[in-house]
Write an enzyme that holds these catalytic residues in place. Structure first.
Site, mmCIF file in Angstrom:
data_model
loop_
_atom_site.group_PDB
_atom_site.id
_atom_site.type_symbol
_atom_site.label_atom_id
_atom_site.label_comp_id
_atom_site.label_asym_id
_atom_site.label_seq_id
_atom_site.Cartn_x
_atom_site.Cartn_y
_atom_site.Cartn_z
ATOM 1 C CE LYS A 49 -9.690 -0.984 -12.436
ATOM 2 N NZ LYS A 49 -8.986 -0.668 -11.198
ATOM 3 C CB SER A 299 -10.425 4.121 -6.483
ATOM 4 O OG SER A 299 -9.184 3.987 -5.837
HETATM 5 C C1 PLP Z 1 -8.058 0.229 -11.083
HETATM 6 C C2 PLP Z 1 -7.929 1.042 -9.860
HETATM 7 C C3 PLP Z 1 -7.422 2.352 -9.901
HETATM 8 C C4 PLP Z 1 -6.963 2.999 -11.190
HETATM 9 O O1 PLP Z 1 -8.008 3.101 -12.109
HETATM 10 P P1 PLP Z 1 -7.712 3.394 -13.659
HETATM 11 O O2 PLP Z 1 -9.022 3.443 -14.314
HETATM 12 O O3 PLP Z 1 -6.812 2.309 -14.170
HETATM 13 O O4 PLP Z 1 -6.990 4.713 -13.676
HETATM 14 C C5 PLP Z 1 -7.370 3.070 -8.722
HETATM 15 N N1 PLP Z 1 -7.765 2.526 -7.553
HETATM 16 C C6 PLP Z 1 -8.259 1.287 -7.466
HETATM 17 C C7 PLP Z 1 -8.693 0.767 -6.140
HETATM 18 C C8 PLP Z 1 -8.368 0.504 -8.614
HETATM 19 O O5 PLP Z 1 -8.851 -0.745 -8.527
#
Ligand code: PLP
Length: 316
Positions: A49, A299
Site C-alpha cells: 500500500k 501483499s
Molecule cells: C489492502 C490489502 C489487500 C487488498 O488490496 P486491494 O487493493 O484493496 O484489493 C490485500 N492484502 C493486503 C496485505 C492489503 O493490505
C-alpha cells in the site's frame, strides 16, 4: 493505463523498497510447478500500500498538501498514508474501525497521524470520514478506487515481470481491487499470455460474484481472518479494469489461508499476514491448478503477534 504505472515507478524509485522475489524448493516439488513470490511484506510499512499512497499523495498540489490529508482503512492503507504524510510533512488524519489489529493501530499512531476510531456496528466509515473532511478541507486518499493509487499498486507486479518475464500465471489477493487491477494492467502490457487470477476469501467473495455476474455485488462487514480484504465491494474504477484485464477469480477457505500463513512461516521463514497468503492458499488447496511458472504477490506481513502465535499453535 500502463504509462501511468511506468510513471509511478519513476516517482517511487528512490522512496519504495525494491522487494525480493523468493522461491521454495519444497513448494515447487510439492506442486510440480515453479512459484515466484513477490514479497511486499518487505515493502515500507510491511505491505504494497505504500506504493499507491506515495504515488497519489506526492502528486497533490502545494495547496492541497498544506491543508492536509485524510483516509479510512482497517490497517495497511492507514499506515501507508500516515508514513507518506510524515515523509512529505503533511498533516494526516486516519479513520479506523474499532476491530482493527492492534499492531496496525499502533503503527499508524507511531507515524504521527491523528487516529479517529469508529464503531463498525453502528457507524459508516465513509460518513465519519466525510464529516471530518468537509470540516477541514482535507484531501481524501482513497484506498483503492483512485487512478494514482491503482497505478502505484501496479508497480509491484511490474518489478516481478522485470525479473521473470515469462510467467504463465499471476495470482493476486483481492479486496477493493486496487492491487489486482494495477497488477493486471502491468501483466497484460508486458506478457499478454500470462493468466491473471484474483484470489479472495470464500467469506468475502463479493469480487468473485461481481466478476462472474457482471453486476457489482457487495458484502457488508465480511467475516474473514484476511482483514486486508474485508472491503465491502470493488470500486467504480477497479471493477471495469478487473473485468477487462483479469482472466479469473478464485476463492479460498479460512482453513486454507491459515495453512498458507503457516507454510510461509515454517517453510520459507517469512512472516505473511492472512491477506498476503491468499495466493499460496489457492495453490495449496488446489483452488488454482498449479502449472508452469507462477507469480504470486505476497501483499503484506502485518499480522498481530497473538494471531500468529494462535495459528502456529494450531489454536485457530
Ligand atoms: C489492502 C490489502 C489487500 C487488498 O488490496 P486491494 O487493493 O484493496 O484489493 C490485500 N492484502 C493486503 C496485505 C492489503 O493490505
Amino acid at each position: 493505463m500502463f504509462e501511468q504505472v511506468l510513471a509511478a515507478k519513476k516517482r517511487l524509485n528512490s522512496h519504495a523498497n525494491k522487494t525480493p522475489v523468493l522461491t521454495s524448493q519444497t513448494l515447487n516439488t510439492l506442486l510440480g510447478a515453479e512459484v515466484f513470490f513477490k514479497c511486499e511484506n518487505f515493502q515500507k510499512i510491511g505491505a504494497f500500500k505504500f506504493r499507491g499512497a506515495f504515488n497519489c499523495i506526492s502528486q497533490l498540489s502545494a495547496q492541497e498538501k498544506k491543508r492536509g490529508i485524510i483516509a479510512f482503512s482497517s490497517g495497511n492503507h492507514a499506515q501507508a498514508v500516515a508514513l507518506v504524510g510524515n515523509m512529505l510533512g503533511i498533516k494526516t488524519t486516519i479513520v479506523m474501525p474499532n476491530n482493527a489489529p492492534k499492531i496496525k493501530l499502533a503503527a499508524t499512531k507511531g507515524y504521527g497521524a491523528k487516529v479517529v476510531i469508529y464503531n463498525t456496528e453502528t457507524e459508516i466509515r465513509e460518513e465519519v470520514t466525510a464529516a471530518i473532511q468537509q470540516q477541514h478541507g482535507y484531501s481524501l486518499i482513497a484506498p483503492f478506487d483512485n487512478k494514482h493509487v491503482i497505478a502505484g499498486q501496479g508497480t509491484a507486479a511490474l518489478e516481478l515481470f522485470e525479473k521473470i518475464t515469462d510467467l504463465d500465471m499471476l495470482l493476486v489477493p483481492c479486496g477493493g481491487g486496487g492491487l489486482l487491477s494495477g497488477s493486471a494492467i502491468s501483466a497484460k502490457s508486458i506478457n499478454p499470455n500470462c493468466q491473471v487470477i484474483g484470489i479472495e476469501p470464500e467469506q468475502a467473495d463479493d469480487a468473485t460474484q461481481s466478476f462472474y455476474s457482471g453486476k457489482l455485488h457487495s458484502i457488508p462487514n465480511p467475516k474473514t481472518i484476511a482483514d486486508g480484504t474485508r472491503t465491502t465491494s470493488l470500486g467504480h474504477l477497479t471493477f471495469p479494469l478487473i473485468q477487462k484485464y483479469v482472466d479469473a477469480m478464485k476463492t479460498v477457505s479460512e482453513q486454507a489461508i491459515i495453512e498458507a500463513v503457516k507454510f510461509h512461516m515454517l517453510r520459507m521463514k517469512i512472516v505473511v499476514e492472512p491477506s498476503g497468503a491468499l495466493g499460496l492458499a489457492a495453490l495449496l488447496s488446489h483452488s488454482v491448478k498449479a502449472q508452469g511458472k507462477i507469480g504470486v504477490i505476497i501483499s503484506g506481513g502485518n499480522i498481530d503477534p497473538a494471531t500468529l502465535v494462535q495459528i502456529l499453535e494450531n489454536k485457530i
